[in-house]
Structures are given as C-alpha cells and as structure tokens.
Design an enzyme around this catalytic site. Structure first.
Site, PDB file in Angstrom:
ATOM      1  CE  LYS A  41       3.241  -0.075   0.516  1.00  0.00           C
ATOM      2  NZ  LYS A  41       4.307   0.365  -0.416  1.00  0.00           N
ATOM      3  CB  SER A 273      -1.085  -5.382  -7.625  1.00  0.00           C
ATOM      4  OG  SER A 273      -1.363  -5.683  -6.274  1.00  0.00           O
TER       5      SER A 273
END
Ligand SMILES: Cc1ncc(COP(=O)(O)O)c(C=O)c1O
Length: 307
Positions: A41, A273
């Site tokens: 991110k 993830s």
C-alpha cells in the site's frame, strides 16, 4: 543515495518461489513487504498524497485522514512523516493491533471503530463502511484531506507505472499470468493494465475468499475470512471487469497452509493475502490453462509481523 523515505517506496525485488511451488511452471513475486511501511500500500499512499499536494487539495501542514485496514495507514504514516503532515487513521477494531501500534509509532493518531458484524481478525465490508464513515467525519471536523483510497484513481496508475512496469523489466518481458487479491483493486487493476498492454494474452486472475466472491458474480455467503485487507464482499468503485479473466477462490485453511509453506520452504514470513495470492497462482499453473512452462507473477503484499 536517496533524498528521502519517499524514494524508498517501490522498486521491490522480484523473487522466484520455486521451493513453495515446484511446478508446473513458475511463480515470481514482488517482495512488497520490504517497503518502508511494510506493505504494497505504500505505493498508493505516496501517489495519492503527492497528487493532492500537486493540485492544491492538500496544502503544507494540513492533516491527512483515511480509513484503513492498517497497511494503507502505515504507508500514509510514512509518507506524512516525510512530508510533515499530521495523519489520523480510522481503523476497524477487528484489524490486528500490531498495525495500530506501527501507525502510532510513526506519529499517527489511530481511532479504532467498533465492528458491525465481523470479529477480531475477520473484518467485513460493513466493518470497513463504519470505519470509512468515521474517517469522513474526522476529516470534516479537522479540516483534513480525506484520502478515500477506494475512489482515488492515482492508486491504480501508481501500480500500472511502478509495480506492473517493474515486473516486466525485472522478469525481462511479458509474463503468462497475474494473480492478486482485491481490496480497493488498485494493485490488481494497475498491474493487469500494464501486463496486458505488454501481452494481451496475459491471463489475469483476481483472488477472492471462498464464499465471498462478488467479482465472480456470486452472492456473498461467508463475509468473514482471514484475508485481511481484501475480500470486502463488494465490487470496488473503479473495477474494470475487462481486465479480469477469471476469479480464483481460496479457503481460510488453504491460506493458512500456504502461509506456513512460504515460511518454512522459502523463509518468507508474510501475511494472509500474500499466501492467498501464491495459493491461487499455484492453482492457476496446476490447472494447465497456461501450459507447462508458464510464469505467473504475483505480490507478497505484506509482512507476517503485522498480525
Ligand atoms: C494485506 C493486504 N493485502 C492486499 C491488499 C489489497 O490491495 P489493493 O487495495 O490494492 O487491492 C491490501 C489492502 O489494503 C492489504 O492490506
């Protein structure tokens, strides 16, 4: 030498996962956990903040506010520290406390928002919506810039221009497949755009938690899962279905198994993830759809130390 922490974002190494997946084909993965904020991110955080500063939506010293599952918040905390902005994060209390500690350690203020229908470690779309409402309220009260990662197109172009371009350069040409789990969808969409531009035949697969597969067009039967930061049971606002060739569903048990496998076979202690992505990449290669010598690219989204 780099001028600031901002220049440490992106440019992550591409690593072959030949021990976790010993064929057919090959999985190559971007080591996103090596970024200053510890996750994929950081790229969107830098891109959105710099765009807002460039067009005047964010003025020097103004607070930055965002709803986050923790990783975008860590990225924003890094970027805000380097640029001198106060940062306030609204996070569902269901996300791991390690993330709140990291943001606070970077000087951010963290507001924890009670869960609506999830449980600790399992954050649902409703939980995220509640955190987003709180972030909007804080931004209004504080006169801050609301990042709004789900609606900021800069996140997608950041991945197209950096992650996607880096994969092509580091691999030395087009890959046969690309898989990624979807939160805002910025990673999946941006990289898919870059890879399909280089080779329209690249098969792009979204990864969804089993029972929470809106991208596959299925009703959500299991909103709770362990793949934090992804699988919110909704189709993200910028979703472009033309970039998705298929959706691959992964169960919590498979994700746990692959997380352990990456740790003990590769020495990669990554988050859920990342494990979901590698599990799905292995399944795609095993399906035979891409041929025996195919290469599938993916991302190791964050470090396992955040959980
Ligand atoms: C651990 C983790 N993996 C994957 C993602 C998904 O990335 P994107 O928002 O680009 O779809 C996120 C997003 O926050 C995340 O925190």
């Amino acid at each position: 030498m780099h001028a600031s922490t901002l220049d440490l974002i992106g440019g992550t190494p591409l690593v072959a996962l030949d021990r976790a997946h010993d064929g057919p084909g090959r999985i190559v993965a971007k080591a996103e956990f090596l970024q200053p904020g510890g996750s994929v991110k950081d790229r969107a955080a830098r891109a959105i903040v710099l765009a807002a500063r460039a067009d005047g939506r964010l003025r020097p010293g103004m607070p930055v506010v965002e709803m986050t599952s923790g990783n975008m918040g860590a990225g924003l905390a890094v970027v805000c520290a380097a640029l001198g902005h106060p940062f306030i994060a609204a996070m569902s209390a269901g996300n791991s406390p390690a993330r709140a500690r990291m943001m606070e350690g970077l000087g951010a203020k963290v507001v924890l928002v009670a869960q609506v229908d999830g449980s600790p470690g399992q954050v649902t779309g409703a939980d995220v919506a509640a955190a987003a409402e709180e972030a909007v309220r804080i931004a209004q009260d504080e006169g801050g810039f609301y990042v709004d990662q789900f609606n900021a197109a800069e996140g997608i172009t950041a991945h197209q221009r950096t992650t996607g371009a880096e994969i092509l350069r580091q691999y030395g040409g087009p890959v046969d497949g690309w898989v990624a789990a979807v939160g805002t969808g910025c990673t999946f969409l941006g990289v898919a755009r870059a890879l399909k531009a280089a080779n329209p035949a690249t098969v792009c697969a979204a990864v969804e938690p089993l029972g929470c597969e809106p991208l596959a067009g299925k009703p959500v039967t299991k909103a709770r899962h362990i793949v934090q930061g992804t699988g919110y049971g909704l189709v993200p606002p910028h979703w472009d279905p033309s970039l998705m060739d298929l959706s691959l569903a992964v169960s919590d048990a498979e994700v746990e198994q692959w997380r352990r496998r990456l740790a003990v076979r590769e020495g990669l202690y990554v988050g859920y993830s990342a494990a979901a992505n590698v599990c799905a990449a292995s399944r795609l290669l095993g399906s035979g759809r891409l041929g025996p010598g195919a290469t599938v690219a993916t991302v190791l989204c964050d470090t396992g130390l955040k959980y």
